[in-house]
Design a protein around this motif. Structure first.
Motif, mmCIF file in Angstrom:
data_model
loop_
_atom_site.group_PDB
_atom_site.id
_atom_site.type_symbol
_atom_site.label_atom_id
_atom_site.label_comp_id
_atom_site.label_asym_id
_atom_site.label_seq_id
_atom_site.Cartn_x
_atom_site.Cartn_y
_atom_site.Cartn_z
ATOM 1 N N GLY A 10 -3.271 3.987 11.133
ATOM 2 C CA GLY A 10 -2.161 3.447 10.350
ATOM 3 C C GLY A 10 -0.802 3.944 10.799
ATOM 4 N N ARG A 34 -3.418 -1.760 13.096
ATOM 5 C CA ARG A 34 -3.950 -3.121 13.234
ATOM 6 C C ARG A 34 -2.864 -4.168 13.502
ATOM 7 N NH1 ARG A 34 -5.512 -4.208 6.932
ATOM 8 N NH2 ARG A 34 -3.380 -4.124 6.200
ATOM 9 N N GLY A 47 12.818 1.794 -0.643
ATOM 10 C CA GLY A 47 14.177 1.730 -0.110
ATOM 11 C C GLY A 47 14.972 2.982 -0.362
ATOM 12 N N TYR A 212 13.766 -6.161 -9.340
ATOM 13 C CA TYR A 212 12.441 -6.286 -9.944
ATOM 14 C C TYR A 212 12.590 -7.047 -11.254
ATOM 15 C CZ TYR A 212 10.688 -2.585 -6.850
ATOM 16 O OH TYR A 212 10.318 -1.842 -5.756
ATOM 17 N N GLY A 272 -1.023 9.693 2.034
ATOM 18 C CA GLY A 272 -0.243 8.529 1.619
ATOM 19 C C GLY A 272 -1.050 7.618 0.711
ATOM 20 N N ASP A 273 -0.762 6.309 0.790
ATOM 21 C CA ASP A 273 -1.412 5.347 -0.114
ATOM 22 C C ASP A 273 -2.924 5.294 0.088
ATOM 23 O OD1 ASP A 273 1.085 4.746 -1.074
ATOM 24 O OD2 ASP A 273 0.984 2.598 -0.667
HETATM 25 C C1 LIG Z 1 7.320 -3.300 -3.781
HETATM 26 C C2 LIG Z 1 7.160 -1.848 -3.463
HETATM 27 C C3 LIG Z 1 8.233 -0.992 -3.676
HETATM 28 C C4 LIG Z 1 8.114 0.359 -3.404
HETATM 29 N N1 LIG Z 1 9.199 1.167 -3.616
HETATM 30 C C5 LIG Z 1 9.109 2.473 -3.322
HETATM 31 C C6 LIG Z 1 10.267 3.330 -3.447
HETATM 32 O O1 LIG Z 1 11.362 2.924 -3.836
HETATM 33 N N2 LIG Z 1 10.137 4.628 -3.094
HETATM 34 C C7 LIG Z 1 8.953 5.129 -2.628
HETATM 35 O O2 LIG Z 1 8.909 6.326 -2.304
HETATM 36 N N3 LIG Z 1 7.857 4.347 -2.481
HETATM 37 C C8 LIG Z 1 7.900 3.040 -2.813
HETATM 38 N N4 LIG Z 1 6.819 2.227 -2.640
HETATM 39 C C9 LIG Z 1 5.551 2.814 -2.146
HETATM 40 C C10 LIG Z 1 5.558 2.939 -0.628
HETATM 41 O O3 LIG Z 1 5.917 1.734 -0.029
HETATM 42 C C11 LIG Z 1 4.165 3.387 -0.161
HETATM 43 O O4 LIG Z 1 3.802 4.536 -0.885
HETATM 44 C C12 LIG Z 1 4.153 3.669 1.347
HETATM 45 O O5 LIG Z 1 4.129 2.465 2.077
HETATM 46 C C13 LIG Z 1 2.925 4.492 1.744
HETATM 47 O O6 LIG Z 1 2.934 4.675 3.133
HETATM 48 P P1 LIG Z 1 1.602 4.825 3.957
HETATM 49 O O7 LIG Z 1 2.015 5.167 5.349
HETATM 50 O O8 LIG Z 1 0.669 5.711 3.242
HETATM 51 O O9 LIG Z 1 0.889 3.376 3.907
HETATM 52 P P2 LIG Z 1 1.369 1.975 4.463
HETATM 53 O O10 LIG Z 1 2.850 1.890 4.486
HETATM 54 O O11 LIG Z 1 0.625 0.949 3.658
HETATM 55 O O12 LIG Z 1 0.853 1.921 5.965
HETATM 56 C C14 LIG Z 1 -0.523 1.759 6.277
HETATM 57 C C15 LIG Z 1 -0.653 1.226 7.695
HETATM 58 O O13 LIG Z 1 -2.047 1.194 8.042
HETATM 59 C C16 LIG Z 1 -2.354 -0.016 8.725
HETATM 60 N N5 LIG Z 1 -3.783 -0.301 8.551
HETATM 61 C C17 LIG Z 1 -4.420 -0.645 7.404
HETATM 62 N N6 LIG Z 1 -5.741 -0.846 7.624
HETATM 63 C C18 LIG Z 1 -5.954 -0.616 8.950
HETATM 64 C C19 LIG Z 1 -7.114 -0.656 9.783
HETATM 65 N N7 LIG Z 1 -8.326 -0.974 9.303
HETATM 66 N N8 LIG Z 1 -6.984 -0.376 11.107
HETATM 67 C C20 LIG Z 1 -5.762 -0.034 11.613
HETATM 68 N N9 LIG Z 1 -4.627 0.011 10.858
HETATM 69 C C21 LIG Z 1 -4.717 -0.260 9.546
HETATM 70 C C22 LIG Z 1 -1.433 -1.027 8.037
HETATM 71 O O14 LIG Z 1 -1.231 -2.168 8.846
HETATM 72 C C23 LIG Z 1 -0.146 -0.214 7.830
HETATM 73 O O15 LIG Z 1 0.735 -0.300 8.931
HETATM 74 C C24 LIG Z 1 6.891 0.875 -2.907
HETATM 75 C C25 LIG Z 1 5.818 0.015 -2.676
HETATM 76 C C26 LIG Z 1 5.943 -1.332 -2.948
HETATM 77 C C27 LIG Z 1 4.761 -2.258 -2.691
#
Ligand SMILES: Cc1cc2nc3c(=O)[nH]c(=O)nc-3n(C[C@H](O)[C@H](O)[C@H](O)COP(=O)(O)OP(=O)(O)OC[C@H]3O[C@@H](n4cnc5c(N)ncnc54)[C@H](O)[C@@H]3O)c2cc1C
Length: 393
Positions: A10, A34, A47, A212, A272-273
């Motif tokens: 990711g 991916r 943001g 929102y 993370g998520d």
């Molecule tokens: C509408 C919205 C508003 C938000 N606002 C805020 C905010 O104001 N402040 C804040 O702190 N957070 C906010 N968030 C939360 C924040 O966006 C997430 O917590 C953040 O994206 C987490 O990052 P991450 O790297 O864990 O996961 P992600 O950003 O989801 O990245 C995961 C990556 O893994 C890749 N992936 C997935 N499955 C596979 C696979 N099988 N093989 C290879 N690659 C894969 C995906 O393509 C992606 O690029 C918001 C979320 C949303 C939806």
């Protein structure tokens, strides 16, 4: 091919911050993503960057420049307006406006420029958590540490099965995420506490603004025309007509909270998520993801040098912070939201819930201790960071 010591799945903020730190420390790793290089980070997400996140990234030497401050938030109800200068209460520690897609784009570019092992268009299809091993695009890797930074639908987390416990709590609420091609209406965040539901105005850039609009969970973006969305948003925000003719796109966001415990099993680590979901109330998700990445990077670097202690303690170090942040976000969701938290059954329940929301706004205006606590938790300023600041300042 030499086996990498670490495989990261990711290229979101979590995976890229981790990759950057491993790259700096000379730990052999590969990152599998991916999506294509052009696609990553294009969905409208976070943001706002917390003060502590910006400080952490600066201290760790990441090449990101946080220069646009967000210092104030305005709470609006149909009867009151309260402009809250939270940066003033934290001793000049604001948020920074820095959209997530810029963090992803700038970090990915910096890594690609160095020839870092980022492999795009590589979907992970098989994970064996016991080996551990992972397969993507016909190649199987057997690293010492396998890292799931693959977001909410994490294939790595799913593969852990009953090695971990998933605490999952969907909420009966939906926000419409409205991305508008327009300058912000004002130079700060607005949270509208309206009987029809929450609405927000958040700065994103000189010509882009995020809104929102909370709707009952049987309403979807496709059920409303753009004119209906623009009109309802502007009315709830107390700015009738302000969005007439503005170009918008509207997406559904179903609110959900989830925590996986522990965030590691054997040689597999989640961050993370992939490890936890939090609602956007208070803007914490990306900030937690970045802090996970920094802690895990330190653990992996120490382990590379022969000391496993920090890596072993990774989940125990992060989970208390994550649960405390979930607690703040849950409370803030109750202040903001008309539908999210309590069943609206019974005569007058909707009016009761709205009355409590207005009550919290009045207390934030009138109670210096609550205001000070909120300012610190919201901006992401650690306790003790400004021990000398007077509570009534
Ligand atoms: C509408 C919205 C508003 C938000 N606002 C805020 C905010 O104001 N402040 C804040 O702190 N957070 C906010 N968030 C939360 C924040 O966006 C997430 O917590 C953040 O994206 C987490 O990052 P991450 O790297 O864990 O996961 P992600 O950003 O989801 O990245 C995961 C990556 O893994 C890749 N992936 C997935 N499955 C596979 C696979 N099988 N093989 C290879 N690659 C894969 C995906 O393509 C992606 O690029 C918001 C979320 C949303 C939806």
């Amino acid at each position: 091919m030499d086996e990498p010591e670490v495989v990261i799945v990711g290229a979101g903020p979590a995976g890229l911050v981790l990759a950057w730190l491993l790259q700096r420390a000379g730990v052999p790793y590969v990152l599998l993503e991916r999506q294509s290089r052009a696609e990553i980070g294009t969905l409208p997400k976070a943001g706002i960057v917390e003060y502590r996140t910006a400080e952490l990234l600066r201290a760790e030497g990441l090449p990101l420049v946080f220069d646009t401050e967000n210092r104030r938030v305005e709470f609006r109800t149909p009867t009151t307006r309260h402009l809250f200068d939270y940066a003033d209460l934290t001793g000049d520690r604001p948020h920074y406006v820095f959209p997530q897609h810029r963090i992803v784009a700038e970090l990915a570019q910096a890594l690609v420029d160095e020839g870092a092992p980022l492999h795009f268009e590589q979907t992970v299809t098989h994970v064996d958590p016991d080996a551990p091993s992972i397969t993507a695009g016909g190649t199987t890797y057997r690293p010492r540490a396998l890292v799931g930074a693959d977001g909410a639908g994490s294939v790595v987390a799913r593969a852990l099965g009953d090695r971990v416990t998933v605490l999952d709590r969907p909420l009966a609420a939906r926000w419409l995420v409205v991305s508008a091609v327009t300058a912000p209406l004002v130079g700060h965040t607005i949270y509208a506490i309206h009987p029809r539901g929450y609405a927000a105005h958040l700065r994103r850039g000189p010509r882009e603004t995020r809104f929102y609009l909370e709707v009952p969970d049987d309403v979807r973006a496709r059920d409303l025309t753009h004119d209906e969305v623009r009109t309802d948003l502007a009315d709830r925000l107390g700015e009738p007509g302000a969005l007439d003719g503005v170009q918008i796109s509207v997406d559904d966001l179903d609110l959900r909270t989830r925590v996986t415990t522990p965030m590691q099993a054997g040689g597999v680590f989640l961050l993370g998520d992939a490890a936890h979901l939090i609602t956007p109330a208070g803007g914490k998700g990306m900030n937690l993801a970045v802090a996970d990445a920094v802690e895990l990077a330190h653990g992996l670097v120490d382990a590379h040098r022969g000391d496993d202690a920090r890596l072993t303690a990774y989940s125990d170090t992060r989970l208390p912070v994550i649960m405390a942040t979930q607690g703040f976000s849950d409370w803030f969701l109750r202040v903001l939201s008309a539908f999210s938290t309590d069943a609206l059954a019974g005569t007058g329940a909707a009016g009761f819930v709205h009355g409590m929301r207005e009550g919290w706004v009045r207390r934030l205006r009138d109670d210096p201790l609550l205001a000070r606590w909120f300012a610190h938790a919201y901006a992401g300023v650690d306790a003790g960071a400004n021990a000398g600041v007077d509570a009534d300042a």
